[in-house]
Structures are given as C-alpha cells and as structure tokens.
Motif scaffolding. Structure first.
Motif: not given
Length: 509
Positions: A153, A188, A190
């Motif tokens: 991530y 999780t 962005a």
C-alpha cells in the motif's frame, strides 16, 4: 539512532560511520558486545520486532531509500556469532552472509523502497506489516507485507512525510509532514479521510495517537504542541513550550528522530499498596490445555494463538505504550513533561530488582552437601555465625559475603605467606617497580599526543646529551704520550722529480 530489544535486553545503536553496535543492557553498566562495520549505506532509522513463534528481527532504513531486514535465528542464545564472549566482537557487514554467521542471522534487503532517505520505520500487526516513510512525493508512506503474500500500500503526500504513528485495531494511520498538516488515513485507503492543519503551518516533527484519551498530538519545529480530538477532528489546545534556551543568541535548536515519548510507568494512586503485591497466576510452560474426551480419556488441545485480529484495543502494544498520565517532549538537552490526566499521580514503578545487584558465580549458590572438595565449608573461622539459607535465584543475596574456606590456609598452601604484609615485594627481592614504569609510559604517551596535535611530531622524540669533552691540557698531554710511541719523522722536504731526473731550465738559455 538507538533501539532497545526488550526480549534479549540489548541496546542497539547506529552511527553515521555506517556501523551498528550492540550493548548488553542486563545490568546497570552497559558493555559493547558486537560491532558491525562497513554497512553499504548510513542507517537512518531502526525498528525491532520479536515473536515467540517467528523469532525476532531488526529492520533499518538507509539514506538511499533501502530497507534491510536482519532476522535473528537464535536470539536467546546470541544475536551474532561470538568469538570472544569477554570482549567486543568486530565484524564487517560482508562477513554476515557466510558461515558461521548464517546460523545466527539471515539478511534480506529491499532496494529502492523510497527514492529519498527513509525517515522512520515501524512494525505493526505483530511484525507482519512494515511501514516506512520518506520525503519522497511519489512514495511517501509504504506499507509492506513481510511474508510477501500481499501487495504494498502506497500513500502519497506532496512534500513527503516526516513522521507517522499507526494503531492497528483502529485501522488508523496519522502522518505529519513539512507543510504543517497532520493527515489521518485508513490503513487500506489511498486518500486521507481527515486533514488537521496547524495554526502556524510549522513543520510537524512528531505525531502520536493517544487512543486512551481519544486525541491526536503533534509536535512542531517551533516548540509548539497541538492537540486534536480524534473523532471530532477539531483543535482542542495549542501549548507553547518555553524552553530556557529559546531566544539565546547563537544557540542552535536541534531535534531528535523521536520527540514525543511516553512517560514512566506509575502505580495507581488509590491502590498503591495493593499494586505492590503481584497477583497469583496459574501459568504453564506448555501451550496447551487438557480436556476430557468422549471416551473418558484425557486429551491435549492446542491453545489458540493470540492474533492481532482477535485482540482488543486495550491489548494493543501502542495503546499500552502511550496509556500514561504524562508525556515527555524533548528538544536539545531539555525534556518537558506534559500532563494528560488531571489526577494525582502514583509512585513510579522501580526497575527490576535483579538490575540492582551484580552478577555472581553459580558456585556461591550451591548448598554445603554438594561441595565435594574436602576442607571446604560454608562456615568461616572469621565469621562464626552461619550464613543464611541459599536462594534458588541466581542473583538473589545469599552466602556470597562469607568466604568458603580459610584465607590463611589457602595462602600457606600456595607458599604466599605474608602476601598481605606491607613489605612483601621487598621480602621476595623483587626490584621491579611496575607502578613507576606505568607512570612513565603514561607521561610519555601524553607528551607525544601533545606534540602530534601541535603539528610537530619530531618534538616527541627523545634527545640524548653529548658526552662532555675533556680539558684541552689533558688532551694535549695524552696526544704527546701517544706520539712518543712512533719514531721521529724527517722535516727535510722531498726533492721534486724534475730536479733529480732532468736538467733544470736556465734563464740564460
């Protein structure tokens, strides 16, 4: 940069000379045990994780944006291969990839995790996830799965990220950057779900999530602390720290890699007396439980592993670490204490009792019936009272202060009678004054260092005085005495070859 390894009680320090030094922290006097030099890059940040099943590992970021993972295979025995247990062991970084070092550690390097220097690294979810941040605008924060089964991530911020703090049960990641904004992220997602700007837009140096108080705290480079509500996302208070060095002409303000530290562990004020009594717990060395099967026999059932998903918020390591009534904020060589709870503070928890006593040989803890050597006894003629019962603990006080046998008998059997007397050296005819020689060597070393520092090493060389000359009269008398031994020499000049062999030229010709 330093990192404490709590499971093996070691302190690891990294330096700008590309070295890692491991100190033994089991006693109050820390001693260096290992020194690893010649690292490919300068380590800028450290993180440590330990697990009973997976083992322990060390992760450090470098100035080139790489992450290096050192997995310790036998941490309870030794972190690295030890050649001399009594002295510090020096190794080059390239040596760790060959036997016998491969039986103690395994090294993995992740190249180009960030395009700029790594600012901070941290483990979460019991060491399964590694987070790192940098001033890289493309990859500001990277979350990587250590076993490599999940994709990374990536979190992006325009001017990069300086610091971060993550709380796994809340799925919350707080980051601070140079633009003076604290961003709250889902681990999780962005994009940040909240943006908390500071009033003065000063660069954020450190950030911490105090889950027990439901606040987010940021420390800026103008020595100001800002506190937000974690759920309402509103600014609650701004505190200006008045350090004594502020405003001093020529004083350079310096901050460390971590500026926010949890306060010391304290006992509850009300239950101060009850907290000193440790609770009785039924512990077992075996990770299993016994139950009765359908046939009436006893069977073993393996206990469920304490996973981070089944763990509550109160059991989260970061929640426990910052669940303190006070915080410590550091700058230069000063520390400011900020109280978080308006209540009377209990007493500070003392260090473990074993750290207050020195180590002692295990032979001192053996009972009398196990000493098979004849003549040895726990009773000393100089101390008629019997020693106390030996303790089963290695470091507990026992009969170590009582000698196991008579000292006079030992000296007599060894032929060292009178060694405790004042003139023992003179009695044995020893003329070597070692103390004087050591003092002269130390003085010579000091003089040589002064001469070398002054840029004139030749001044440190010893000079020898020439032999004094004898009086001139005595030298003349000695010369005449020696010359009498030789025959007299003619003073007539030797004729030239032209006078004896050829006619002399005349002026008349």
């Amino acid at each position: 940069m330093g990192q404490y390894e709590n499971d093996v009680q070691c302190l690891l320090l990294s330096a700008s000379d590309r070295s890692l030094t491991v100190y033994d922290a089991t006693t109050l006097t820390h001693t260096a045990t290992f020194c690893i030099t010649g690292l490919p890059s300068i380590p800028t940040c450290l993180a440590y994780s330990n697990s009973d099943l997976e083992g322990s590992e060390l992760l450090f970021g470098t100035e080139r944006g790489d992450l290096t993972r050192i997995r310790f295979l036998q941490p309870r025995l030794s972190l690295f291969y030890s050649k001399t247990p009594d002295n510090i062991n020096y190794y080059f970084w390239m040596e760790l990839s060959s036997p016998p070092h491969t039986t103690y550690n395994a090294i993995t390097t992740w190249r180009k995790v960030h395009s700029r220097a790594v600012r901070r690294v941290a483990y979460t979810r019991d060491g399964d996830i590694v987070l790192s941040c940098s001033h890289d605008s493309t990859v500001s924060v990277r979350s990587r799965h250590v076993p490599g089964k999940l994709d990374d991530y990536v979190f992006r911020v325009q001017r990069g990220v300086t610091c971060f703090h993550v709380v796994s049960p809340l799925h919350l990641l707080a980051t601070g950057s140079c633009d003076g904004i604290v961003r709250l992220w889902e681990t999780t997602q962005a994009a940040p779900f909240a943006t908390l700007p500071t009033p003065t837009l000063a660069a954020v140096l450190d950030v911490a999530v105090i889950a027990s108080e439901e606040i987010v705290l940021a420390y800026c480079n103008n020595c100001t602390v800002h506190i937000w509500d974690m759920y309402e996302e509103c600014l609650l208070q701004s505190i200006k720290l008045r350090f004594p060095f502020l405003g001093v002409l020529g004083k350079k303000v310096e901050f460390g890699a971590f500026c926010i530290h949890p306060g010391p562990t304290r006992r509850p004020y009300v239950d101060d007396d009850l907290a000193s009594i440790p609770p009785l717990e039924a512990t077992s060395r075996r990770g299993s439980s016994v139950y009765q099967g359908s046939t009436g026999g006893l069977m073993l059932q393996t206990e469920a592993r304490d996973d981070w998903q089944s763990r509550g918020l109160e059991s989260e390591p970061e929640y426990i670490r910052f669940n303190r009534p006070e915080l410590l904020l550091s700058c230069c060589d000063y520390v400011c204490v900020v109280l978080l709870k308006d209540q009377e503070l209990g007493s500070i928890m003392p260090p473990p009792g074993d750290t207050l006593r020195a180590r002692r040989p295990s032979i001192w803890e053996l009972p009398d019936d196990m000493l098979s050597t004849p003549g040895l006894s726990r009773r000393s003629p100089r101390s008629p009272r019997s020693p106390p019962v030996p303790s089963p603990r290695m470091l507990a006080p026992s009969s170590a202060e009582y000698p196991t046998q008579d000292l006079e008998t030992l000296l007599k059997n060894a032929g060292l009678e009178g060694i405790l007397e004042k003139d023992f050296v003179l009695m044995q005819g020893l003329k070597q004054d070692l103390n004087r020689k050591l003092a002269e060597m130390d003085a010579n070393k000091t003089n040589m260092s002064y001469a070398v520092n002054a840029g004139a090493p030749y001044l440190a060389l010893k000079t020898h005085e020439p032999t004094p000359m004898e009086p001139v009269d005595e030298m003349v008398d000695e010369y005449k005495r020696v010359m009498r031994l030789f025959p007299a020499m003619s003073v007539t000049g030797t004729p030239r070859g032209s006078e004896t062999s050829t006619l002399q030229r005349s002026s008349r010709l």
